[in-house]
Design a protein around this motif. Structure first.
Motif, PDB file in Angstrom:
ATOM      1  N   PRO A 214       0.918  -1.115   0.198  1.00 32.34           N
ATOM      2  CA  PRO A 214       0.182  -0.142   0.097  1.00 32.34           C
ATOM      3  C   PRO A 214       0.428   1.121  -0.144  1.00 32.34           C
ATOM      4  O   PRO A 214       0.081   2.339  -0.741  1.00 32.34           O
ATOM      5  N   PHE A 215       2.394   1.037   0.835  1.00 30.93           N
ATOM      6  CA  PHE A 215       2.837   2.756   0.900  1.00 30.93           C
ATOM      7  C   PHE A 215       3.512   2.657  -0.375  1.00 30.93           C
ATOM      8  O   PHE A 215       3.407   4.074  -1.054  1.00 30.93           O
ATOM      9  N   VAL A 216       3.990   1.755  -1.340  1.00 37.93           N
ATOM     10  CA  VAL A 216       4.235   2.159  -2.824  1.00 37.93           C
ATOM     11  C   VAL A 216       3.300   2.880  -3.353  1.00 37.93           C
ATOM     12  O   VAL A 216       3.032   3.098  -4.726  1.00 37.93           O
ATOM     13  N   ILE A 217       1.734   1.765  -3.540  1.00 44.38           N
ATOM     14  CA  ILE A 217       1.310   2.269  -3.791  1.00 44.38           C
ATOM     15  C   ILE A 217       0.309   4.007  -4.327  1.00 44.38           C
ATOM     16  O   ILE A 217       0.664   4.853  -5.260  1.00 44.38           O
ATOM     17  N   TYR A 218       0.193   4.104  -2.872  1.00 42.92           N
ATOM     18  CA  TYR A 218      -0.014   5.638  -2.422  1.00 42.92           C
ATOM     19  C   TYR A 218       0.919   6.637  -2.652  1.00 42.92           C
ATOM     20  O   TYR A 218       0.601   7.342  -3.352  1.00 42.92           O
ATOM     21  N   HIS A 219       2.235   6.185  -2.922  1.00 46.30           N
ATOM     22  CA  HIS A 219       3.071   7.438  -3.100  1.00 46.30           C
ATOM     23  C   HIS A 219       3.478   6.715  -4.194  1.00 46.30           C
ATOM     24  O   HIS A 219       4.121   7.842  -5.465  1.00 46.30           O
ATOM     25  N   SER A 220       3.437   6.102  -5.451  1.00 50.91           N
ATOM     26  CA  SER A 220       3.077   6.143  -6.911  1.00 50.91           C
ATOM     27  C   SER A 220       1.881   6.611  -7.336  1.00 50.91           C
ATOM     28  O   SER A 220       1.828   7.543  -8.237  1.00 50.91           O
ATOM     29  N   TRP A 221       1.222   6.996  -6.973  1.00 52.00           N
ATOM     30  CA  TRP A 221      -0.206   7.776  -6.963  1.00 52.00           C
ATOM     31  C   TRP A 221       0.217   9.479  -7.238  1.00 52.00           C
ATOM     32  O   TRP A 221      -0.854  10.451  -7.495  1.00 52.00           O
ATOM     33  N   ARG A 222       0.651   9.814  -6.180  1.00 55.29           N
ATOM     34  CA  ARG A 222       1.413  10.903  -5.246  1.00 55.29           C
ATOM     35  C   ARG A 222       2.121  11.615  -6.188  1.00 55.29           C
ATOM     36  O   ARG A 222       2.445  12.804  -6.793  1.00 55.29           O
ATOM     37  N   MET A 223       3.318  10.669  -7.015  1.00 52.92           N
ATOM     38  CA  MET A 223       4.469  11.072  -8.122  1.00 52.92           C
ATOM     39  C   MET A 223       3.291  11.660  -9.003  1.00 52.92           C
ATOM     40  O   MET A 223       3.908  12.052  -9.989  1.00 52.92           O
ATOM     41  N   TRP A 224       2.456  10.199  -9.703  1.00 51.69           N
ATOM     42  CA  TRP A 224       1.878  11.232 -10.708  1.00 51.69           C
ATOM     43  C   TRP A 224       0.745  12.260 -10.763  1.00 51.69           C
ATOM     44  O   TRP A 224       1.017  13.051 -11.583  1.00 51.69           O
ATOM     45  N   TYR A 225       0.360  12.817  -9.213  1.00 54.81           N
ATOM     46  CA  TYR A 225      -1.048  13.244  -9.472  1.00 54.81           C
ATOM     47  C   TYR A 225       0.320  15.265  -8.794  1.00 54.81           C
ATOM     48  O   TYR A 225      -0.249  15.784  -9.751  1.00 54.81           O
ATOM     49  N   PHE A 226       1.278  14.935  -7.768  1.00 56.19           N
ATOM     50  CA  PHE A 226       1.707  15.897  -7.681  1.00 56.19           C
ATOM     51  C   PHE A 226       3.373  16.602  -8.448  1.00 56.19           C
ATOM     52  O   PHE A 226       3.575  17.684  -8.418  1.00 56.19           O
ATOM     53  N   ALA A 227       4.031  14.885  -8.629  1.00 57.44           N
ATOM     54  CA  ALA A 227       5.046  15.357  -9.693  1.00 57.44           C
ATOM     55  C   ALA A 227       6.068  15.465  -8.730  1.00 57.44           C
ATOM     56  O   ALA A 227       7.423  15.793  -9.487  1.00 57.44           O
ATOM     57  N   TRP A 228       6.405  15.673  -7.227  1.00 52.18           N
ATOM     58  CA  TRP A 228       7.256  15.458  -6.662  1.00 52.18           C
ATOM     59  C   TRP A 228       7.800  14.617  -5.873  1.00 52.18           C
ATOM     60  O   TRP A 228       6.357  14.029  -5.246  1.00 52.18           O
ATOM     61  N   PRO A 229       8.913  14.288  -4.921  1.00 48.81           N
ATOM     62  CA  PRO A 229       9.251  13.006  -4.439  1.00 48.81           C
ATOM     63  C   PRO A 229       8.295  13.415  -3.315  1.00 48.81           C
ATOM     64  O   PRO A 229       7.844  12.578  -1.894  1.00 48.81           O
ATOM     65  N   PHE A 230       8.497  14.885  -2.750  1.00 48.92           N
ATOM     66  CA  PHE A 230       7.659  15.195  -1.367  1.00 48.92           C
ATOM     67  C   PHE A 230       7.443  16.201  -1.408  1.00 48.92           C
ATOM     68  O   PHE A 230       7.060  16.501  -2.262  1.00 48.92           O
ATOM     69  N   PRO A 231       6.957  16.353  -0.182  1.00 47.00           N
ATOM     70  CA  PRO A 231       5.128  16.969  -0.099  1.00 47.00           C
ATOM     71  C   PRO A 231       6.045  18.689  -0.462  1.00 47.00           C
ATOM     72  O   PRO A 231       7.190  19.075   0.141  1.00 47.00           O
ATOM     73  N   ASN A 232       5.066  19.503  -1.209  1.00 43.41           N
ATOM     74  CA  ASN A 232       5.914  21.113  -1.206  1.00 43.41           C
ATOM     75  C   ASN A 232       6.198  21.553   0.025  1.00 43.41           C
ATOM     76  O   ASN A 232       7.560  22.000   0.366  1.00 43.41           O
ATOM     77  N   THR A 233       5.705  21.287   1.452  1.00 42.59           N
ATOM     78  CA  THR A 233       6.071  21.618   2.905  1.00 42.59           C
ATOM     79  C   THR A 233       7.814  21.009   3.149  1.00 42.59           C
ATOM     80  O   THR A 233       8.500  21.993   3.568  1.00 42.59           O
ATOM     81  N   TYR A 234       8.274  19.991   2.370  1.00 43.76           N
ATOM     82  CA  TYR A 234       9.130  19.637   2.065  1.00 43.76           C
ATOM     83  C   TYR A 234      10.408  20.276   2.037  1.00 43.76           C
ATOM     84  O   TYR A 234      11.109  21.179   2.788  1.00 43.76           O
ATOM     85  N   TYR A 235      10.138  20.984   0.663  1.00 41.84           N
ATOM     86  CA  TYR A 235      10.860  22.052  -0.184  1.00 41.84           C
ATOM     87  C   TYR A 235      11.174  23.941   0.593  1.00 41.84           C
ATOM     88  O   TYR A 235      11.831  23.941   0.734  1.00 41.84           O
ATOM     89  N   ALA A 236      10.054  23.705   1.114  1.00 44.42           N
ATOM     90  CA  ALA A 236       9.606  24.818   1.878  1.00 44.42           C
ATOM     91  C   ALA A 236      10.192  25.136   3.330  1.00 44.42           C
ATOM     92  O   ALA A 236      10.954  26.227   3.763  1.00 44.42           O
TER      93      ALA A 236
END
Length: 913
Positions: A229-251
């Motif tokens: 489930p963790f890989v499925i979730y993060h695969s969706w994240r990458m497809w949807y948001f395009a970045w490996p980490f949440p935007n808050t991480y970069y900020a």
């Protein structure tokens, strides 16, 4: 429900007396938590400001806009609590307000955490009746109650961690159990990104237990149960948001901020020490080690030695003025010695725990607690009061703390009692029991005090920042703006309540700024002042210094500060700015046939009353354009006068050109200043026709400023007739006038006059200015109508540039307009592919322009934003703060640019207004 109570009664009667005591005490802990929790729900429904960020994303997703910062905006993972946001989204989708679902879940998840804390404490070898005290201590914790009630994800996060640890220990005892702990830890990892740290602790513990028990297949199942489930979730994240980490991480952590473990007096250790001091825990910390090593044998002797060393290095600063020469080197390294000593003692205590009864539970809790403290140190804590990060730290460490207290108290012989004379035998109480009670009472008193102090002066809430939203909405109405782009921080209230486009100085909900969190000058100049061009900006204090925005020439030239808004007592919250070009524009060579000249070089260039039919109690909208050919020394007032047919003054209103925000003394001779005013028509004003006149008064001298070449014979002679007849009509007639203009607006849109259609609708609202019900009833339909008008033009246009311009305008007016997706998205895909081609050829500017165009036509192309920022950095030769690479020495290749692909034209269509 009819079967629930009989089953509950049967279950209760089936319990032993001992079990009933335990469950009764646990229920008491739950009651303590609920009462504590309600302090932040009933007297003052506390929501920390950041919580509204998740609320806004949840609402936007539930209504079909996706996880975007504002309706019609780009996809941004501006939250770092995904599972929490998803749950609120689900609640909103079925009709539960976000404020309600957050409070209910915070309460329920907090209650569910308490039995797990009880179970974890018992698994360390603490008797069940004593283990119940640990959840009661947690229920009293301000960190637990405040941050569960804050609207943030803390309640879900600590539940997942506590549940995961308990189930993991259960699975180690019973190999036949399914690996549900993996699901709990997966939930934690979806709730907070740093939870992967606890997953690593759990996985390592599961592996060690599996090796000892020779059950490696159970570990494999556990890993699969978590990973899939963790890989499925993060695969969706990458497809949807395009970045490996949440935007808050970069900020935040991704902004190149160095981890400083040896900064004893800065963030991190300072945050930790402040928590210890606030809760009077300094003398109690050794109990954590007692829980691990016990009170007998070589372990406790070794631990006492370690504690004495730790007290020495912490309480002494290492300075020895008259010491030997070699001590200077040691003194300079004293903080490092101190930090390494803390780590060594933590590791040693954990190792000495191995092999003792209940060591698995203690080891898991100790490793998780140490990881929590490490994260606090690594992140530097946060800005919020009440030490939010210790909400997580306390889940593993409160059970250990109580276990240490219980172990110490249990070692005191029961025969030890308080001395008392024979006639007062009842005073001979066991010292062990008294010590336990005294420690718990002291703990409770300290926690209640902290909670009471916070309840009187809570951290910045959503409502605190909502005041700024209301104030700037008032400014928006004064300026008569249909749309606003805002530059600000404190995003919660803004993204939830304002409905504006957002530029986030902190970068939490803004991808470009998050990726350039060092506020590179070239990037900020382009992004802020060429692309986004904020209409409003809240810049001051620490964020002004950090972002260096006020140092930009464009800022000094293009923005002015307006007065602050009250925040209690006599204080004003300052730092509010507006873009000058909203109402201050360069003077043009245009002829103004109706201009009126006044003495001193003042000139009223234009004036209009587009909706002259209004009812008593309504607003008369007046638009003016001013110019001064000479420098003015005093401010002035413009008095608008309604004169009846008998020549008598029926009503007047005093207004200030420049809105009192841009003093006439600061006007430049090459500027014209626009003013849009709403003049209140008195409730009791008689119906009929009125003439509108204007009189200017010097604020300092009180003298009238006469029209040029006019002599003063009476005060009214100084009033200039504006050749405008105002009809004061009854409410029904005003509504008829509004309906006439609204119908004309729809007809104009049908005829292809898109912008004129909106102007007519605005006039319709001005006839009934105070009637918000009427405006809200029709506004959305008129926006869709104007958008559809632009779509018709786009569909019929043979010129691509013209078609794109109309599609952008359609998106501006209504991003959900029927047919917009079908027309805009194919063109967006075309520009996305053109961007890919340009990027592969290292034509950075072309790539950036193409990706930007694709995003304006289809903001959901999150990968276009990622590639656009890569191309921007190459074009501007920028290295992001969290990257190591250096810019190339050679300039990038360039492709010939099409005339329609100039950067100036690649800006938001709303700027054309």
């Amino acid at each position: 429900m009819s079967k629930f109570y009989p089953r509950l009664r049967k279950w209760w009667l089936g319990l032993t007396h001992h079990e009933r005591q335990v469950y009764s005490l646990l229920f008491g802990a739950v009651i303590i938590y609920i009462v504590h929790y309600l302090v932040y729900c009933i007297p003052q429904p506390f929501f920390i400001e950041d919580s509204a960020i998740s609320f806004a994303y949840a609402r936007n997703a539930a209504v079909g806009d996706g996880f975007v910062t504002y309706a019609g905006g780009e996809r941004v993972e501006g939250f770092s609590n995904a599972l929490w946001t998803f749950l609120i989204t689900l609640g909103y989708a079925v009709g539960i307000p976000v404020w309600t679902s957050a409070k209910v879940m915070g309460g329920v998840f907090g209650v569910l955490t308490l039995p797990y804390v009880f179970g974890l404490t018992h698994k360390m070898g603490i008797p069940r009746r004593a283990a119940v005290i640990a959840p009661a201590m947690l229920a009293l914790s301000p960190q637990f109650a405040i941050w569960n009630a804050s609207g943030l994800e803390n309640s879900l996060y600590v539940l997942c961690l506590a549940g995961g640890m308990w189930h993991l220990l259960e699975e180690s005892d019973n190999p036949n159990l399914k690996p549900w702990s993996a699901a709990w830890f997966c939930g934690a990892a979806m709730t907070r990104p740093e939870a992967i740290m606890y997953v690593a602790v759990a996985a390592f513990s599961r592996l060690i237990f599996a090796i000892i028990d020779r059950r490696l297949m159970g570990f494999v199942k556990w890993v699969l149960a978590f990973t899939v489930p963790f890989v499925i979730y993060h695969s969706w994240r990458m497809w949807y948001f395009a970045w490996p980490f949440p935007n808050t991480y970069y900020a935040k952590l991704g902004a190149g901020k160095a981890f400083k473990p040896f900064g004893w007096t800065i963030k991190g250790w300072k945050y930790i020490l402040a928590y210890v001091d606030k809760h009077y825990l300094g003398y109690a910390l050794p109990l954590l080690g007692v829980a691990l090593v016990g009170v007998k044998g070589w372990r406790i002797k070794s631990y006492v030695g370690l504690i004495l060393w730790l007290c020495f290095v912490i309480l002494w600063d290492g300075k020895w003025p008259d010491g030997p020469d070699f001590w200077g080197d040691i003194s300079r390294k004293w903080i490092e010695i101190r930090v390494w000593s803390i780590l060594a003692v933590a590791v040693a205590a954990g190792l000495m725990n191995l092999g003792r009864e209940g060591w698995r539970a203690r080891s898991l809790l100790w490793a998780s607690g140490a990881s929590s403290v490490f994260f606090v140190l690594y992140s530097g804590g946060d800005w919020m009061k009440a030490h939010r990060w210790f909400n997580i730290v306390e889940i593993p460490l409160i059970p250990i703390f109580f276990a240490g207290l219980w172990t110490l108290v249990s070692a005191i012989p029961k025969a030890w009692t308080l001395p008392a004379p024979s006639q007062l035998k009842w005073l001979r109480l066991p010292i062990a029991s008294l010590g336990l009670v005294a420690a718990l009472v002291g703990y409770a008193a300290a926690e209640v005090k902290v909670s009471y102090d916070f309840s009187r002066s809570p951290e910045t809430s959503v409502n605190d920042v909502h005041r700024r939203v209301r104030y700037m909405t008032f400014v928006q109405n004064r300026l008569d703006l249909d749309h606003v782009t805002l530059l600000d921080v404190d995003m919660g209230a803004h993204v939830y309540f304002s409905g504006w486009d957002i530029v986030d100085i902190a970068g939490l909900v803004d991808v470009p700024i998050a990726r350039h969190s060092d506020y590179n000058h070239k990037f900020m100049s382009e992004y802020l002042f060429k692309e986004r061009k904020p209409d409003f900006a809240h810049v001051h204090g620490g964020w002004a210094r950090t972002s260096r925005i006020p140092k930009h020439n464009e800022w000094k030239r293009e923005y002015i500060e307006i007065p602050g808004y009250p925040v209690g007592g006599r204080r004003l919250h300052i730092g509010n700015h507006i873009r000058k070009s909203i109402f201050i524009k360069p003077i043009t060579d245009t002829l103004f046939p109706n201009a009126i000249d006044f003495d001193g070089g003042l000139r009223l260039l234009e004036h209009e009353v587009p909706a002259p039919e209004v009812a008593p109690g309504g607003w008369l909208y007046v638009r003016t354009v001013w110019h001064s050919s000479e420098e003015q020394t005093n401010n002035l007032q413009a008095v608008f006068i309604l004169v009846n047919q008998d020549g008598e003054v029926a009503s007047s209103a005093s207004l200030t050109p420049g809105y009192r925000w841009y003093s006439i003394k600061d006007w430049r001779t090459n500027e014209q200043v626009e003013g849009k005013f709403r003049i209140v028509v008195p409730e009791g004003l008689a119906l009929g026709s009125y003439e509108l006149k204007l009189m200017l008064i010097d604020n300092v001298t009180g003298q009238l400023i006469l029209p040029a070449d006019q002599e003063l014979t009476s005060a009214l002679d100084a009033a200039v007739t504006l050749n405008t007849q105002v009809a004061v009509v009854n409410a029904s007639q005003a509504m008829d006038a509004a309906e006439f203009d609204r119908t004309a607006s729809i007809e104009a849109a049908d005829q292809g006059k898109c912008e004129a259609a909106w102007t007519l609708w605005k006039n319709a609202t001005r006839h009934v200015g105070r009637n918000r019900v009427y405006r809200n009833k029709h506004d959305e339909f008129l926006r869709t109508t104007v958008a559809s008008c632009h779509l018709t033009h786009a569909q019929n246009s043979q010129d691509e540039a013209e078609r794109i311009a109309h599609l952008e305008r359609a998106h501006f007016w209504d991003h959900r307009a029927p047919g917009l997706t079908e027309l805009a998205h194919p063109i967006a895909e075309k520009y996305f592919e053109l961007g890919n081609e340009a990027l592969s050829e290292e034509a950075w500017e072309e790539a950036y322009l193409d990706y930007s165009q694709a995003l304006r036509l289809n903001p959901s192309l999150s990968w276009a934003r990622r590639y656009a920022e890569d191309a921007r950095d190459k074009r501007l030769r920028i290295v992001r703060p969290y990257q190591k690479e250096e810019p190339k020495n050679q300039p990038p290749k360039k492709k010939p640019k099409l005339p329609t692909q100039k950067l100036e034209k690649k800006v938001s269509p709303k700027k054309a207004d």
